[in-house]
Design an enzyme around this catalytic site. Structure first.
Site, PDB file in Angstrom:
ATOM      1  N   GLY A  48       6.312  11.270   1.164  1.00 37.67           N
ATOM      2  CA  GLY A  48       7.216  11.062   2.505  1.00 37.67           C
ATOM      3  C   GLY A  48       7.997  12.245   2.845  1.00 37.67           C
ATOM      4  O   GLY A  48       8.291  12.504   3.846  1.00 37.67           O
ATOM      5  N   TYR A  83       4.555   8.332   0.885  1.00 35.78           N
ATOM      6  CA  TYR A  83       4.780   7.554   0.082  1.00 35.78           C
ATOM      7  C   TYR A  83       5.581   8.420  -1.046  1.00 35.78           C
ATOM      8  O   TYR A  83       5.243   9.454  -1.397  1.00 35.78           O
ATOM      9  CB  TYR A  83       3.826   6.609  -0.770  1.00 35.78           C
ATOM     10  CG  TYR A  83       4.108   5.639  -1.821  1.00 35.78           C
ATOM     11  CD1 TYR A  83       5.441   5.168  -2.009  1.00 35.78           C
ATOM     12  CD2 TYR A  83       3.313   4.879  -2.324  1.00 35.78           C
ATOM     13  CE1 TYR A  83       5.710   4.293  -2.797  1.00 35.78           C
ATOM     14  CE2 TYR A  83       3.495   3.755  -3.162  1.00 35.78           C
ATOM     15  CZ  TYR A  83       4.945   3.418  -3.417  1.00 35.78           C
ATOM     16  OH  TYR A  83       4.984   2.441  -4.057  1.00 35.78           O
ATOM     17  N   CYS A  84       7.105   7.968  -1.237  1.00 34.46           N
ATOM     18  CA  CYS A  84       7.799   8.678  -2.283  1.00 34.46           C
ATOM     19  C   CYS A  84       7.765  10.253  -1.828  1.00 34.46           C
ATOM     20  O   CYS A  84       8.230  10.577  -0.983  1.00 34.46           O
ATOM     21  CB  CYS A  84       7.419   8.582  -3.602  1.00 34.46           C
ATOM     22  SG  CYS A  84       8.397   9.193  -4.826  1.00 34.46           S
ATOM     23  N   VAL A  85       7.550  11.270  -2.677  1.00 33.04           N
ATOM     24  CA  VAL A  85       7.961  12.398  -2.477  1.00 33.04           C
ATOM     25  C   VAL A  85       6.880  13.081  -1.432  1.00 33.04           C
ATOM     26  O   VAL A  85       6.986  14.094  -0.691  1.00 33.04           O
ATOM     27  CB  VAL A  85       7.695  13.425  -3.752  1.00 33.04           C
ATOM     28  CG1 VAL A  85       6.316  13.285  -4.367  1.00 33.04           C
ATOM     29  CG2 VAL A  85       7.973  14.907  -3.479  1.00 33.04           C
ATOM     30  N   LEU A 134       7.498   5.572   3.094  1.00 34.22           N
ATOM     31  CA  LEU A 134       7.784   4.437   2.235  1.00 34.22           C
ATOM     32  C   LEU A 134       8.656   5.026   0.881  1.00 34.22           C
ATOM     33  O   LEU A 134       8.134   5.890   0.262  1.00 34.22           O
ATOM     34  CB  LEU A 134       6.325   4.325   1.956  1.00 34.22           C
ATOM     35  CG  LEU A 134       5.230   3.803   2.798  1.00 34.22           C
ATOM     36  CD1 LEU A 134       3.966   3.625   2.450  1.00 34.22           C
ATOM     37  CD2 LEU A 134       5.861   2.403   3.606  1.00 34.22           C
TER      38      LEU A 134
END
Length: 598
Positions: free
Chosen positions: A338, A334-336, A362
């Site tokens: 990812g 998720y975000c960083v 994500l």
């Protein structure tokens, strides 16, 4: 119908109003003194915050461009004068009982001017339209400034939004009809309540204002947020690894690893049972493991991006192998988180030790060309300032990152709470998402410096120039299937940025576009879906064309995603009990790292 100024029917108690005004001035003086006094009690620092310096410098560059051409400068001033002359005429006609069309109208969904008196009262209507005229004129100046490079223009637009948010007449008692009416009705008692909250928030920020966005006392990690049952089965200096308890008799044989961002805590995916993505995944028959990152301090100063890969993702995969006997995992970042997962995919592809069978990203960026407003904070000068600040303590304070995110939407995330808390004197309501948002985490110096330089400043991952562990990383060598989720209104990982990043991978990529933004577009449970999603096959051409040709789907993207996951490796085995495999339990979920406060 003639518009007339509408005054509050309540007659103030002038004695109480005078008394409260005196108390207000006295309390305001104490609060200002506390804000100017550094935490260690030494002399007041002489320089304003770096962000203010950068804002003044950037907007000054725009002014220089206009002042360098006196003729264009005069023309711009004339345009502004004409607009105000028209507004004066408009207001005169209204005072004569006519209803001319407005000179400048707010956006239909702008909540700042929702109160009817912004329109019905000519005085407040004039203030509102004056503000809109001035701000839109300033926006045009930035847009039309000649000889301005696009990076500086982007920064100027961002900083102008901060100025516009701060100067909105909706923020002040004498220029906001709702605030004026309430203040007169309460004889100023609302302002005293607000000052009390202001003092509390300054103390909570250790001298810096930390605007509260929710009632933090209503929530507790492990009690009513982050409550999915499970066990911590592994711990090192950087992570606790949580294995969640199964709710089905069989589970997919391939275990699943979640890599959350380390700039926030993992329980955004486990806020409560009704909207917990983690619980829903478990209920579908996944053996779910989740990394819970440590909230770093000076001991973690040298933990860099490679450390987060090796002691984070790779250590977790090794632990999952011990717990389940499986060599490969499916993973989501998720975000960083990812971005780190994509880096790990590229590293595994380069070394031939591929242990992630499929990856779900994500709202994740791997190509930072179109990274949006956060790039404002990532030029060489500002990164050097951040690095110097981190060198003093070994980490970046969580509040600095939280402030940057709030500045992406200043009217919604800053000024609406300033007005509600400190002017109306109303404590914010309890909201689990905003409790999570305020539960800040620090960033280790080495890790954060690497991330800012290699991603935002130099875009090395997208260009195949990032080097980790003496290995050059090339995303085109990543052949495993990738599910790449973007959200339409994302201010942190813009949909265009995620779309362009999809082209960097060498294997099949399913790009999916969800409604809403960075959080609500992801946390959108099937039981009560608020937004739909778009699917359209391979990433080709422009994002606008892809959206036009895509299929719009009602409801949550979660079931569509699970079908994708199940298709990668559909074999099932009896459900696994946390702590019963090769790794004993170290304690119940959500563990200890998530409870560490900044």
């Amino acid at each position: 119908m003639t518009s007339q100024p509408s005054l509050p029917p309540h007659v103030p108690d002038f004695e109480a109003l005078s008394r409260n005004a005196g108390l207000f001035v006295e309390a305001m003086g104490r609060n200002v003194s506390n804000m100017l006094k550094p935490a260690d009690g030494t002399a007041v620092p002489g320089a304003p915050p770096t962000e203010l310096n950068e804002m003044a410098r950037t907007l000054g560059l725009v002014a220089e461009r206009w002042l360098s051409d006196p003729q264009k400068s005069l023309e711009a001033q004339a345009r502004l004068g004409e607009s105000f002359a028209t507004l004066w005429g408009h207001t005169w006609l209204r005072l004569q009982g006519q209803e001319p069309p407005p000179v400048a109208a707010p956006e239909p969904k702008d909540p700042r001017f929702a109160n009817a008196e912004w329109t019905t009262n000519p005085y407040f209507d004039f203030i509102k339209q004056s503000y809109l005229i001035l701000m839109r004129w300033a926006e045009d100046l930035v847009e039309e400034a000649e000889g301005l490079d696009e990076r500086t223009r982007h920064k100027a637009q961002f900083y102008l939004r901060q100025v516009a948010g701060a100067l909105s007449p909706s923020n002040f008692v004498l220029t906001n009809p709702e605030l004026l009416r309430q203040t007169l009705t309460e004889n100023g008692a609302n302002l005293l309540r607000g000052l009390q909250m202001l003092q509390e928030d300054i103390e909570a920020g250790k001298g810096a204002l930390r605007v509260r966005q929710t009632d933090a006392a209503s929530f507790e990690v492990g009690r009513n947020v982050a409550v999915s049952p499970g066990e911590v089965v592994f711990r090192n200096d950087l992570i606790e690894l949580i294995q969640y308890a199964p709710t089905t008799e069989t589970v997919l044989k391939r275990p699943f690893l979640i890599v959350p961002p380390w700039i926030n805590k993992f329980y955004i995916l486990d806020l409560n049972p009704q909207k917990s993505f983690i619980k829903w995944m478990v209920d579908q028959g996944l053996t779910v493991f989740c990394i819970s990152w440590v909230n770093p301090d000076e001991r973690h100063a040298e933990k860099d991006f490679e450390s987060y890969m090796r002691e984070g993702i790779e250590a977790a995969i090794d632990a999952i192998g011990t717990a389940t006997g499986e060599r490969e995992v499916a993973a989501a970042g998720y975000c960083v988180g990812g971005t780190l997962l994509a880096v790990t995919l590229a590293y595994q592809a380069a070394t031939g030790n591929v242990r992630i069978g499929s990856a779900t990203l994500l709202t994740t960026q791997v190509d930072f060309t179109h990274a949006g407003d956060l790039k404002v904070f990532a030029d060489e000068e500002q990164i050097r300032e951040v690095e110097a600040r981190m060198a003093e303590r070994g980490y970046l304070e969580g509040a600095r990152m939280a402030n940057a995110f709030n500045m992406l939407r200043p009217n919604d995330l800053i000024w609406s709470y300033v007005v509600n808390n400190y002017v109306k004197g109303k404590p914010p309501s309890a909201f689990d998402l905003l409790y999570w948002n305020a539960d800040a985490t620090r960033m280790p110096a080495a890790n954060h410096s690497f991330y800012l330089r290699n991603c935002y400043l130099e875009n090395n991952l997208a260009q195949g120039k990032m080097v980790l562990g003496n290995v050059r990383l090339d995303l085109s060598k990543v052949k495993v299937p990738v599910f790449n989720l973007a959200t339409r209104e994302d201010h942190i990982a813009p949909a265009l940025s995620v779309f362009e990043g999809s082209r960097r991978f060498g294997g099949p990529v399913d790009y999916v576009l969800a409604g809403s933004g960075h959080i609500a577009g992801v946390v959108n449970p099937p039981a009560k879906p608020k937004y739909g999603y778009w699917t359209g096959g391979p990433v080709q051409g422009r994002l606008e064309d892809w959206i036009e040709a895509a299929t719009e789907n009602k409801g949550s993207w979660w079931p569509y995603w699970f079908s994708w996951i199940e298709a990668q490796a559909p074999e099932r085995v009896p459900a696994r009990v946390p702590g019963a495999g090769g790794l004993p339990s170290l304690g119940p979920a959500p563990g200890t790292y998530v409870r560490m406060k900044s």
